[in-house]
Design an enzyme around this catalytic site. Structure first.
Site, PDB file in Angstrom:
ATOM      1  N   HIS A  74      57.498 -25.674  63.012  1.00 43.70           N
ATOM      2  CA  HIS A  74      58.655 -26.407  62.498  1.00 43.70           C
ATOM      3  C   HIS A  74      59.510 -26.902  63.661  1.00 43.70           C
ATOM      4  CE1 HIS A  74      58.778 -24.678  58.138  1.00 43.70           C
ATOM      5  NE2 HIS A  74      57.541 -24.850  58.579  1.00 43.70           N
ATOM      6  N   TYR A 203      68.947 -23.793  54.970  1.00 46.31           N
ATOM      7  CA  TYR A 203      70.001 -22.786  54.903  1.00 46.31           C
ATOM      8  C   TYR A 203      71.176 -23.446  54.192  1.00 46.31           C
ATOM      9  CZ  TYR A 203      67.622 -19.959  58.512  1.00 46.31           C
ATOM     10  OH  TYR A 203      66.724 -19.188  59.218  1.00 46.31           O
ATOM     11  N   PRO A 295      69.266 -10.837  58.476  1.00 52.18           N
ATOM     12  CA  PRO A 295      68.127 -11.738  58.655  1.00 52.18           C
ATOM     13  C   PRO A 295      68.470 -13.231  58.785  1.00 52.18           C
ATOM     14  CG  PRO A 295      68.178 -10.872  56.412  1.00 52.18           C
ATOM     15  CD  PRO A 295      69.248 -10.167  57.164  1.00 52.18           C
ATOM     16  N   LYS A 299      65.905 -13.053  63.667  1.00 50.68           N
ATOM     17  CA  LYS A 299      65.735 -12.526  65.029  1.00 50.68           C
ATOM     18  C   LYS A 299      65.048 -11.163  65.127  1.00 50.68           C
ATOM     19  CE  LYS A 299      67.279 -15.718  67.558  1.00 50.68           C
ATOM     20  NZ  LYS A 299      66.142 -16.520  67.061  1.00 50.68           N
ATOM     21  N   TYR A 387      68.347 -20.207  68.079  1.00 49.84           N
ATOM     22  CA  TYR A 387      67.397 -20.090  66.967  1.00 49.84           C
ATOM     23  C   TYR A 387      65.953 -20.085  67.470  1.00 49.84           C
ATOM     24  CZ  TYR A 387      65.696 -20.567  62.196  1.00 49.84           C
ATOM     25  OH  TYR A 387      65.077 -20.333  61.002  1.00 49.84           O
TER      26      TYR A 387
END
Ligand code: RFL
Ligand code: PHB
Length: 394
Positions: A74, A203, A295, A299, A387
């Site tokens: 991604h 998200y 979560p 990570k 990220y």
């Protein structure tokens, strides 16, 4: 019965298994002790997102073949709020880095197969593991396996037994400090039999609470919604879950949630946790045994991988060059990255969830942060570099 090994590893999660494989590569002998069955270990649904550094390591170790075939790379994520989606172009913002979606239980299947394929010792269904003399030069693990009680003498013990394991309790309270935060919400996670609703993770922040759209395979979606941490899963019918997902993900964009039967659902608590130091004498903690992150930042597994990389490196320097310095620096080396990930995970969680006690001012602060993150290139780069994962030598 008495046995001996160089490194006794408690726990066959990502941390324990990868450590055993990294050590074997350097000719260092270890035994992995796991309390659950192989079937249970390989069936536990957890993480999905692998950082670039984790992916690179698995490939370098010859463990990436199935991940490269079945996982999906991604290059961005979507932040959705006020009914509008905003893409964070991770790859463009981080000089070409990306994340890979490949489920943790598939990683575990690959690691277990590699360990057993090399003839390495990996025992399942181990009971009553107990640590002794960790502050001496001859630490020991007592355990029971197939009705036999064993005393395993080790040079070192790696506590890779997750948050609920026994290893951490061998650190005396007088030398350790615990830092922790629990959140006033949990995640209700589901597996849904439907093709992915989007090419990238979503998200979403909404007045009704957070939601996340992720995937597991071309036929399976993984999704989460923020819920009361004390709620009972039996109270949530499939219709309620679907309704809530649809409401939270409403958008003006031409997008639709793909739906299908829900085949698994559960509620998990959210917490942040760190123990300092991560070592005592000849005991070294790695992964969830030493730290937990909520979560939202994806990570946890990646931190476990970074820990055992440092530990394997330090143990190799000890055995091959008689060097103690890297072992002595283990905790400090890991904690720099751990605290960065703790902050990032707390920040993502705080930005994206509804807090029951927040007043209108606090909610405006949250929206201002979301707005800044998607409108400022500097802010988006900061999210992206965290990220996709900071370099190993961070
Ligand atoms: P694990 O995976 O908990 O493995 C520990 C193992 O030790 C065993 N054990 C014992 N064995 C022998 N004797 C004892 N006394 C023992 N006590 C325990 C256990 O049976 C187990 O097999 O820890 P490890 O290796 O440190 O790995 C950590 C990761 O599993 C964890 O951080 C991640 O799953 C967190 N996480 C995510 N991490 C990511 O990097 N990316 C993600 O996208 C992501 N998503 C998630 C997640 C965790 C989640 N949950 C369920 C907490 C999503 C979710 C929903
Ligand atoms: C998942 O796919 O399970 C997942 C993805 C991203 C997260 C957490 C979990 O932040």
């Amino acid at each position: 019965m008495n046995k001996r090994t160089q490194v006794g590893i408690i726990g066959a999660g990502p941390a324990g298994l990868l450590l055993a494989l990294l050590l074997a590569r350097e000719g260092i002998d270890s035994i992995v002790l796991e309390k659950r069955s192989r079937k249970d270990v390989e069936a536990t649904i957890r993480a999905g997102v692998l950082e670039q550094g984790t992916v690179d390591l698995l490939i370098e170790m010859g463990l990436g073949e199935r991940m490269q075939r079945e996982g999906s790379v991604h290059h961005g994520i979507e932040l959705r709020f006020d009914g509008v989606g905003h893409r964070i172009p991770l790859t463009e913002l981080t000089n070409g880095h990306a994340i890979t979606l490949y489920p943790q239980h598939e990683v575990l299947k690959d690691l277990v197969a590699a360990r057993l394929g090399q003839g390495g010792e990996l025992l399942f269904n181990v009971e009553h593991a107990q640590l002794f003399d960790v502050n001496s030069s001859q630490p020991r693990i007592h355990y029971t396996h197939e009705h036999e009680t064993v005393e395993l003498q080790c040079d070192f013990i790696a506590g890779c037994d997750g948050f609920h394991g026994v290893s951490r309790t061998a650190l005396p309270q007088s030398i350790s400090t615990i830092f922790t935060r629990s959140y006033p919400f949990g995640w209700l996670g589901i597996l849904m039999q439907a093709p992915p609703s989007a090419d990238e993770l979503i998200y979403a922040y909404s007045e009704r609470g957070f939601s996340l759209v992720s995937t597991r395979s071309p036929e399976l979606q993984r999704m989460y919604i923020q819920c009361d941490p004390h709620d009972h899963i039996a109270r949530w019918s499939d219709e309620m879950i679907l309704e809530e997902l649809q409401a939270r993900l409403t958008t003006i964009d031409p997008w639709q949630l793909r739906i299908g039967p829900i085949i698994q659902k559960s509620i998990l608590a959210m917490r942040s946790f760190v123990i300092e130091p991560m070592q005592y004498g000849r005991l070294f903690l790695a992964g969830d045994a030493a730290h937990i992150v909520p979560p939202t930042g994806a990570k946890g597994l990646n931190l476990a991988v970074a820990d055992v990389r440092h530990l394997a490196h330090a143990l190799t320097a000890f055995y091959q060059k008689q060097r103690n310095d890297l072992l002595e620096a283990y905790s400090a080396t890991c904690l720099r990255r751990v605290w960065r990930a703790e902050h990032f995970s707390w920040w993502m969680t705080s930005m994206l969830h509804r807090f029951p006690d927040d007043d209108p001012f606090q909610q405006r602060m949250q929206r201002a942060q979301l707005d800044y993150t998607v409108r400022s290139r500097a802010a988006a780069i900061s999210l992206a570099e965290n990220y996709i994962g900071l370099p190993l030598d961070w």
